[in-house]
Design a protein around this motif. Structure first.
Motif, short mmCIF file in Angstrom:
data_model
loop_
_atom_site.label_atom_id
_atom_site.label_comp_id
_atom_site.label_asym_id
_atom_site.label_seq_id
_atom_site.Cartn_x
_atom_site.Cartn_y
_atom_site.Cartn_z
N SER A 26 0.84 -1.21 0.00
CA SER A 26 0.00 0.00 0.00
C SER A 26 0.87 1.25 0.00
N VAL A 27 0.49 2.17 -0.81
CA VAL A 27 1.23 3.44 -0.93
C VAL A 27 0.21 4.58 -0.90
N VAL A 28 0.49 5.61 -0.12
CA VAL A 28 -0.36 6.80 -0.07
C VAL A 28 0.42 7.97 -0.68
N VAL A 29 -0.13 8.53 -1.72
CA VAL A 29 0.46 9.72 -2.36
C VAL A 29 -0.23 10.95 -1.79
N GLU A 30 0.52 11.80 -1.14
CA GLU A 30 -0.05 12.98 -0.47
C GLU A 30 -0.43 14.06 -1.48
N ALA A 31 -1.17 15.07 -0.95
CA ALA A 31 -1.57 16.20 -1.79
C ALA A 31 -0.34 16.93 -2.30
N GLY A 32 -0.37 17.32 -3.58
CA GLY A 32 0.76 18.02 -4.17
C GLY A 32 1.88 17.11 -4.58
N GLN A 33 1.63 15.78 -4.58
CA GLN A 33 2.66 14.82 -4.96
C GLN A 33 2.15 13.93 -6.09
N ALA A 34 3.07 13.20 -6.69
CA ALA A 34 2.73 12.18 -7.69
C ALA A 34 3.78 11.08 -7.60
N GLY A 35 3.40 9.87 -8.05
CA GLY A 35 4.29 8.74 -7.92
C GLY A 35 4.71 8.14 -9.25
N VAL A 36 5.91 7.57 -9.26
CA VAL A 36 6.44 6.83 -10.40
C VAL A 36 6.68 5.39 -9.92
N LEU A 37 6.13 4.44 -10.66
CA LEU A 37 6.24 3.04 -10.25
C LEU A 37 7.46 2.37 -10.89
N PHE A 38 8.25 1.69 -10.04
CA PHE A 38 9.42 0.96 -10.51
C PHE A 38 9.19 -0.54 -10.28
N ARG A 39 9.28 -1.31 -11.37
CA ARG A 39 9.09 -2.76 -11.31
C ARG A 39 10.46 -3.44 -11.53
#
Length: 270
Positions: A26-39
């Motif tokens: 589980s990952v929570v991305v906070e307000a004003g952020q974005a995520g990049v997924l690494f496999r």
């Protein structure tokens, strides 16, 4: 009993592992952020998706790299050369943010330290290029807004394909060598005094011209009036004035003969 204890231990271990997997997944991305997924066991960076704010479930062996995507700022004090080779110090701030849809490419090609790797060098190069077009006098006085706009254009050109959006450049201060600054201020004062003197001179000249025109107008009017006054008209005006004076309740009039112009002489006027 022993079998029950082993089952309980396995159950507890299983629950713990399950909790670890859930936490890891589980990952929570906070307000004003974005995520990049690494496999790591697949194709590496997921370049197709940028993961926005909220709760996300990922495989435990994958990793989500979080970036701030709201507007950020970077400030710097740079020493650059003017067009005539004099060193000046420029304090500036740049407002920027990563391009949201291009965030996976930014991470893949530039990495987490993209500010120091590409942004700061682009700002420095743009500032040197733009400031090098102007003299210290222009930098000190009237060109700041123009310089800001030109630096912004230069930075945007540098970062056009770097997945970073630059929103604004603010030049907060331009510091010149002390002697150059004093010379510029002295020149500006002299120019201001010269402009003030020219204004006073122009004002005095206009006033002299106005007085000359006024005097010429009065002279012409008097000439016309003198030409139009005859002895008969003057005598008539004198009689009218004498009658008005004689009719005054505060006057006592005694007429004794007449004057040289044929008008009565009034005595005893109170």
């Amino acid at each position: 009993m022993e079998r029950l204890s082993r089952a309980a231990i396995f159950a507890i271990v299983g629950v713990i592992l399950f909790i670890i997997v859930i936490i890891k997944s589980s990952v929570v991305v906070e307000a004003g952020q974005a995520g990049v997924l690494f496999r790591p066991f697949s194709d590496g960076i997921d370049t197709e998706n940028t993961y926005g704010e909220g709760f996300h479930i990922i495989a435990p062996w994958n990793d989500m790299i979080i970036y701030p995507v709201r507007q950020l700022s970077i400030s710097d004090k740079m020493r650059v050369l003017s067009v005539n080779g004099l060193e000046v110090s420029v304090d500036g701030t740049v407002w920027y943010q990563p391009e949201y849809d291009k965030l996976p490419f930014l991470h893949k090609e530039k990495g987490r330290n993209y500010e120091s790797e590409i942004l700061a060098p682009a700002i420095s190069a743009a500032a040197r290029s733009v400031v090098g077009r102007y003299t210290p006098e222009q930098l000190y006085s009237s060109k700041r807004d123009v310089i800001q706009a030109e630096i912004l254009d230069e930075v945007r050109k540098e970062l056009k394909t770097q997945y970073v959006q630059v929103n604004r450049v603010l030049v907060e201060d331009v510091t010149l060598p002390t002697k150059i600054k004093e010379a510029i201020e002295r020149k500006l004062r002299q120019e201001q005094e010269s402009l003030e003197y020219e204004f006073r001179l122009a004002k005095a000249t206009k006033e002299a011209e106005r007085q000359k025109i006024d005097a010429e107008g009065k002279a012409v009017a008097n000439k016309i009036l003198s030409a139009s006054l005859t002895d008969k008209i003057l005598t008539e005006k004198g009689i009218e004035a004498t009658l008005r004076l004689a009719e005054s309740p505060n006057s006592k009039v005694v007429v004794v003969g007449s004057g040289d112009s044929g008008l009565p002489i009034i005595l005893g006027n109170q």
